[in-house]
Write an enzyme that holds these catalytic residues in place. Structure first.
Site, mmCIF file in Angstrom:
data_model
loop_
_atom_site.group_PDB
_atom_site.id
_atom_site.type_symbol
_atom_site.label_atom_id
_atom_site.label_comp_id
_atom_site.label_asym_id
_atom_site.label_seq_id
_atom_site.Cartn_x
_atom_site.Cartn_y
_atom_site.Cartn_z
ATOM 1 N N ASP A 1 0.947 -1.315 -0.107
ATOM 2 C CA ASP A 1 0.096 0.008 0.158
ATOM 3 C C ASP A 1 0.975 1.292 -0.160
ATOM 4 O O ASP A 1 1.980 1.061 0.320
ATOM 5 C CB ASP A 1 -0.913 0.076 1.238
ATOM 6 C CG ASP A 1 -2.033 -0.831 0.998
ATOM 7 O OD1 ASP A 1 -2.173 -1.697 0.186
ATOM 8 O OD2 ASP A 1 -2.885 -0.816 2.348
ATOM 9 N N HIS B 1 3.885 -2.364 3.086
ATOM 10 C CA HIS B 1 3.933 -1.014 2.526
ATOM 11 C C HIS B 1 4.975 -0.699 1.887
ATOM 12 O O HIS B 1 6.256 -1.370 2.552
ATOM 13 C CB HIS B 1 3.608 -0.026 3.601
ATOM 14 C CG HIS B 1 2.385 -0.127 4.424
ATOM 15 N ND1 HIS B 1 2.051 -1.049 5.591
ATOM 16 C CD2 HIS B 1 1.165 0.638 4.366
ATOM 17 C CE1 HIS B 1 0.744 -0.934 5.853
ATOM 18 N NE2 HIS B 1 0.293 0.157 5.249
ATOM 19 N N HIS C 1 -4.612 9.606 -0.370
ATOM 20 C CA HIS C 1 -4.739 8.640 0.961
ATOM 21 C C HIS C 1 -5.446 9.587 2.011
ATOM 22 O O HIS C 1 -5.003 9.548 3.375
ATOM 23 C CB HIS C 1 -3.354 8.378 1.387
ATOM 24 C CG HIS C 1 -3.269 7.295 2.336
ATOM 25 N ND1 HIS C 1 -3.401 7.376 3.686
ATOM 26 C CD2 HIS C 1 -2.846 5.835 2.074
ATOM 27 C CE1 HIS C 1 -3.114 6.110 3.975
ATOM 28 N NE2 HIS C 1 -3.058 5.160 3.426
ATOM 29 N N HIS D 1 -5.904 3.061 -4.467
ATOM 30 C CA HIS D 1 -5.831 3.370 -3.039
ATOM 31 C C HIS D 1 -5.973 4.774 -2.659
ATOM 32 O O HIS D 1 -5.632 5.308 -1.789
ATOM 33 C CB HIS D 1 -4.284 3.123 -2.615
ATOM 34 C CG HIS D 1 -4.034 2.733 -0.913
ATOM 35 N ND1 HIS D 1 -5.333 2.085 -0.449
ATOM 36 C CD2 HIS D 1 -3.221 3.294 -0.110
ATOM 37 C CE1 HIS D 1 -4.978 2.085 1.041
ATOM 38 N NE2 HIS D 1 -3.733 2.764 1.071
#
Length: 273
Positions: free
Chosen positions: A83, A228, A137, A133
């Site tokens: 991510d 990540h 964010h 995503h």
């Protein structure tokens, strides 16, 4: 005279106590009423909580949305996901390790970062897949339906332009789901992907091998594993431990697949459960 004062004092105390009790009851009732009124004023139709958009015809793509944490399978399959990227500091490190061990992964990309750093992905995603995503964010579960759709659409277009493939998977930031997120996801014909195992970098400071052993022990067939390729320095523990984690899971008989392949190979539920 003193008795009179005492009697009046007691009466005053009781009267005041009654007011306090009554006030408490009134206060509770007022709180319930205030909450009800406040709830009535929430933008329910099209707001963050609503998975519908007003009373007009719904634009909902195929009309169905799945949310996946992992899959049921007897095969030893695991999907490794990353991510928050891409960024030059860490994304190439993750890609280098994946290339070295021939491991496919699914990268949930942030659209704004793709616009800035998409070049580091060029010619490096052959065995991998990408998902959306969000644009920057932010917590989509706090936004209304129009804002969420615009955010995801903007990111969708940036990812498609940069990598040449349109994402078909969505992972909302922080794993937060709201009705508006669901509505936007179904409009874009996404599958919503969360995770069943997450890297635990903060519990293993300066111990990449120990962290890798913990993850290897936690993974079960059909798991979706969250990592990540962007973030604070402690997350480097997971990236530095990737070789140990990969070899450890392969020693347990696991095969790495993308999320989409994992979904395609899920076992059908048995009758009666």
């Amino acid at each position: 005279m003193a008795d009179g004062v005492g009697r009046w004092g007691r009466r005053a105390v009781l009267r005041r106590a009654g007011l306090v009790v009554g006030g408490g009851v009134l206060g509770a009732g007022a709180t319930v009423e205030t909450t009800w009124i406040a709830d009535r004023k929430l933008p329910l139709a099209g707001g963050p909580a609503s998975a519908t958009l007003g009373s007009d015809r719904q634009e909902v793509g195929a009309g169905e949305l799945s949310v996946v944490w992992g899959v049921r399978t007897e095969q030893r399959l695991v999907a490794l996901t990353f991510d928050d990227g891409p960024r030059p500091q860490w994304t190439p490190m993750a890609l280098d390790t994946l290339d070295q061990y021939a491991v496919p992964a699914t990268f949930f990309l942030v659209g704004e970062r793709v616009r800035q750093h998409g070049g580091i992905l060029r010619d490096r995603l052959g065995r991998h897949e990408v998902g959306n995503h969000s644009w920057a964010h932010h917590d989509l579960a706090r936004k209304d339906a129009t804002e969420v759709y615009d955010d995801l659409r903007r990111s969708h277009e940036a990812i498609t332009e940069a990598v040449g493939v349109a994402p078909r998977l969505l992972r909302p930031p922080y794993g937060h789901l709201g009705g508006a997120v669901l509505h936007a996801a179904v409009r874009l014909n996404y599958r919503l992907v969360l995770w069943s195992v997450q890297m635990l970098e903060g519990r293993f400071p300066d111990d990449p091998a120990g962290h890798a052993r913990r993850i290897v022990a936690d993974v079960q067939p059909g798991a979706i594993l969250l990592a990540h390729d962007v973030g604070p320095a402690n997350r480097l523990i997971a990236l530095r431990g990737l070789p140990d984690m990969i070899t450890g899971l392969r020693d347990r008989g696991f095969t790495f697949v993308t999320v989409s392949e994992l979904l395609s190979r899920a076992s059908l539920p048995r009758a009666g459960g």
